[in-house]
Design a protein around this motif. Structure first.
Motif, PDB file in Angstrom:
ATOM      1  N   TYR A  60       0.833  -1.207   0.000  1.00 61.15           N
ATOM      2  CA  TYR A  60       0.000   0.000   0.000  1.00 61.15           C
ATOM      3  C   TYR A  60       0.866   1.256   0.000  1.00 61.15           C
ATOM      4  O   TYR A  60       0.622   2.185  -0.754  1.00 61.15           O
ATOM      5  CB  TYR A  60      -0.932   0.027   1.221  1.00 61.15           C
ATOM      6  CG  TYR A  60      -1.564   1.384   1.400  1.00 61.15           C
ATOM      7  CD1 TYR A  60      -2.636   1.773   0.612  1.00 61.15           C
ATOM      8  CD2 TYR A  60      -1.054   2.301   2.322  1.00 61.15           C
ATOM      9  CE1 TYR A  60      -3.203   3.032   0.746  1.00 61.15           C
ATOM     10  CE2 TYR A  60      -1.613   3.551   2.464  1.00 61.15           C
ATOM     11  CZ  TYR A  60      -2.682   3.920   1.676  1.00 61.15           C
ATOM     12  OH  TYR A  60      -3.233   5.161   1.804  1.00 61.15           O
ATOM     13  N   TYR A  61       1.883   1.275   0.851  1.00 61.30           N
ATOM     14  CA  TYR A  61       2.734   2.459   0.961  1.00 61.30           C
ATOM     15  C   TYR A  61       3.554   2.686  -0.300  1.00 61.30           C
ATOM     16  O   TYR A  61       3.806   3.826  -0.684  1.00 61.30           O
ATOM     17  CB  TYR A  61       3.619   2.363   2.193  1.00 61.30           C
ATOM     18  CG  TYR A  61       2.809   2.353   3.466  1.00 61.30           C
ATOM     19  CD1 TYR A  61       2.144   3.506   3.888  1.00 61.30           C
ATOM     20  CD2 TYR A  61       2.662   1.208   4.217  1.00 61.30           C
ATOM     21  CE1 TYR A  61       1.371   3.502   5.035  1.00 61.30           C
ATOM     22  CE2 TYR A  61       1.894   1.195   5.365  1.00 61.30           C
ATOM     23  CZ  TYR A  61       1.251   2.351   5.771  1.00 61.30           C
ATOM     24  OH  TYR A  61       0.476   2.353   6.900  1.00 61.30           O
TER      25      TYR A  61
ATOM     26  N   VAL B 177       2.578   1.843  -3.404  1.00 61.33           N
ATOM     27  CA  VAL B 177       1.627   2.346  -4.403  1.00 61.33           C
ATOM     28  C   VAL B 177       1.248   3.786  -4.082  1.00 61.33           C
ATOM     29  O   VAL B 177       1.217   4.650  -4.959  1.00 61.33           O
ATOM     30  CB  VAL B 177       0.374   1.437  -4.479  1.00 61.33           C
ATOM     31  CG1 VAL B 177      -0.711   2.063  -5.324  1.00 61.33           C
ATOM     32  CG2 VAL B 177       0.749   0.066  -5.010  1.00 61.33           C
ATOM     33  N   ARG B 178       0.979   4.062  -2.812  1.00 60.78           N
ATOM     34  CA  ARG B 178       0.594   5.422  -2.414  1.00 60.78           C
ATOM     35  C   ARG B 178       1.727   6.403  -2.671  1.00 60.78           C
ATOM     36  O   ARG B 178       1.494   7.535  -3.107  1.00 60.78           O
ATOM     37  CB  ARG B 178       0.190   5.435  -0.936  1.00 60.78           C
ATOM     38  CG  ARG B 178      -0.342   6.752  -0.468  1.00 60.78           C
ATOM     39  CD  ARG B 178      -1.676   7.071  -1.143  1.00 60.78           C
ATOM     40  NE  ARG B 178      -2.100   8.393  -0.773  1.00 60.78           N
ATOM     41  CZ  ARG B 178      -2.541   9.305  -1.633  1.00 60.78           C
ATOM     42  NH1 ARG B 178      -2.685   9.014  -2.903  1.00 60.78           N
ATOM     43  NH2 ARG B 178      -2.881  10.496  -1.223  1.00 60.78           N
ATOM     44  N   SER B 179       2.955   5.989  -2.443  1.00 60.46           N
ATOM     45  CA  SER B 179       4.112   6.837  -2.715  1.00 60.46           C
ATOM     46  C   SER B 179       4.196   7.173  -4.201  1.00 60.46           C
ATOM     47  O   SER B 179       4.472   8.319  -4.579  1.00 60.46           O
ATOM     48  CB  SER B 179       5.391   6.132  -2.258  1.00 60.46           C
ATOM     49  OG  SER B 179       6.517   6.877  -2.617  1.00 60.46           O
TER      50      SER B 179
ATOM     51  N   MET C  65       1.672   7.253  -6.273  1.00 63.09           N
ATOM     52  CA  MET C  65       0.569   8.167  -6.565  1.00 63.09           C
ATOM     53  C   MET C  65       0.916   9.592  -6.135  1.00 63.09           C
ATOM     54  O   MET C  65       0.616  10.560  -6.845  1.00 63.09           O
ATOM     55  CB  MET C  65      -0.700   7.688  -5.857  1.00 63.09           C
ATOM     56  CG  MET C  65      -1.263   6.399  -6.423  1.00 63.09           C
ATOM     57  SD  MET C  65      -2.580   5.678  -5.420  1.00 63.09           S
ATOM     58  CE  MET C  65      -3.844   6.920  -5.556  1.00 63.09           C
ATOM     59  N   LEU C  66       1.561   9.729  -4.982  1.00 61.40           N
ATOM     60  CA  LEU C  66       1.962  11.051  -4.511  1.00 61.40           C
ATOM     61  C   LEU C  66       3.031  11.661  -5.419  1.00 61.40           C
ATOM     62  O   LEU C  66       3.032  12.876  -5.653  1.00 61.40           O
ATOM     63  CB  LEU C  66       2.458  10.980  -3.068  1.00 61.40           C
ATOM     64  CG  LEU C  66       1.398  10.648  -2.024  1.00 61.40           C
ATOM     65  CD1 LEU C  66       2.042  10.440  -0.662  1.00 61.40           C
ATOM     66  CD2 LEU C  66       0.329  11.723  -1.969  1.00 61.40           C
TER      67      LEU C  66
ATOM     68  N   GLU D  53       1.183  12.977  -8.364  1.00 61.14           N
ATOM     69  CA  GLU D  53       0.509  14.219  -7.989  1.00 61.14           C
ATOM     70  C   GLU D  53       1.493  15.376  -7.900  1.00 61.14           C
ATOM     71  O   GLU D  53       1.166  16.505  -8.269  1.00 61.14           O
ATOM     72  CB  GLU D  53      -0.213  14.045  -6.653  1.00 61.14           C
ATOM     73  CG  GLU D  53      -1.439  13.167  -6.728  1.00 61.14           C
ATOM     74  CD  GLU D  53      -2.082  12.966  -5.367  1.00 61.14           C
ATOM     75  OE1 GLU D  53      -2.025  13.895  -4.521  1.00 61.14           O
ATOM     76  OE2 GLU D  53      -2.651  11.893  -5.150  1.00 61.14           O
TER      77      GLU D  53
ATOM     78  N   VAL E  84       4.088  13.069   1.547  1.00 64.40           N
ATOM     79  CA  VAL E  84       4.525  11.809   2.161  1.00 64.40           C
ATOM     80  C   VAL E  84       4.552  11.951   3.681  1.00 64.40           C
ATOM     81  O   VAL E  84       4.127  11.051   4.404  1.00 64.40           O
ATOM     82  CB  VAL E  84       5.900  11.375   1.611  1.00 64.40           C
ATOM     83  CG1 VAL E  84       6.514  10.280   2.462  1.00 64.40           C
ATOM     84  CG2 VAL E  84       5.773  10.900   0.179  1.00 64.40           C
TER      85      VAL E  84
ATOM     86  N   ASP F 145       0.765  11.981   4.650  1.00 63.83           N
ATOM     87  CA  ASP F 145      -0.057  10.837   4.245  1.00 63.83           C
ATOM     88  C   ASP F 145       0.528   9.481   4.635  1.00 63.83           C
ATOM     89  O   ASP F 145      -0.217   8.537   4.882  1.00 63.83           O
ATOM     90  CB  ASP F 145      -0.268  10.887   2.729  1.00 63.83           C
ATOM     91  CG  ASP F 145      -1.483  10.117   2.279  1.00 63.83           C
ATOM     92  OD1 ASP F 145      -2.471  10.073   3.027  1.00 63.83           O
ATOM     93  OD2 ASP F 145      -1.436   9.554   1.170  1.00 63.83           O
ATOM     94  N   ILE F 146       1.839   9.373   4.689  1.00 61.11           N
ATOM     95  CA  ILE F 146       2.462   8.072   4.954  1.00 61.11           C
ATOM     96  C   ILE F 146       3.154   8.048   6.311  1.00 61.11           C
ATOM     97  O   ILE F 146       2.899   7.170   7.130  1.00 61.11           O
ATOM     98  CB  ILE F 146       3.446   7.692   3.827  1.00 61.11           C
ATOM     99  CG1 ILE F 146       2.671   7.473   2.525  1.00 61.11           C
ATOM    100  CG2 ILE F 146       4.241   6.445   4.202  1.00 61.11           C
ATOM    101  CD1 ILE F 146       3.532   7.153   1.323  1.00 61.11           C
TER     102      ILE F 146
ATOM    103  N   ASN G 136       0.953   7.836   9.470  1.00 59.71           N
ATOM    104  CA  ASN G 136       0.393   6.496   9.686  1.00 59.71           C
ATOM    105  C   ASN G 136       1.439   5.543  10.251  1.00 59.71           C
ATOM    106  O   ASN G 136       1.164   4.769  11.170  1.00 59.71           O
ATOM    107  CB  ASN G 136      -0.154   5.910   8.390  1.00 59.71           C
ATOM    108  CG  ASN G 136      -1.413   6.588   7.940  1.00 59.71           C
ATOM    109  OD1 ASN G 136      -2.113   7.205   8.714  1.00 59.71           O
ATOM    110  ND2 ASN G 136      -1.703   6.483   6.654  1.00 59.71           N
TER     111      ASN G 136
END
Length: 69
Positions: free
Chosen positions: A10-11, A13-15, A17-18, A21, A41, A44-45, A48
């Motif tokens: 998840y992290y 993939v999210r990285s 995406m960021l 962006e 980051v 959002d990361i 968490n």
């Protein structure tokens, strides 16, 4: 990698995406991508992961893991 669950996809993939962006923001606003990415980051990361690490210290304190197979 999440220190509580051991999950990391998840992290990753999210990285990504960021990062995308950040590039779009740079094209749109002229903001340096690294500035946008680091702030995103961090919010959002890292937030968490910080809480997951704190919680993992509490949870794993009370577990009895075998030291040898």
């Amino acid at each position: 990698m999440d220190p509580l669950q051991g999950e990391g996809i998840y992290y990753a993939v999210r990285s990504g995406m960021l990062a995308a962006e950040a590039i779009l923001e740079w094209k749109k606003e002229g903001t340096p991508p690294s500035d946008f990415y680091q702030k995103a980051v961090g919010f959002d990361i890292f937030e968490n992961l910080k809480w997951a690490l704190t919680l993992s210290h509490i949870v794993f304190r009370f577990t009895n893991w075998p030291t040898e197979p």
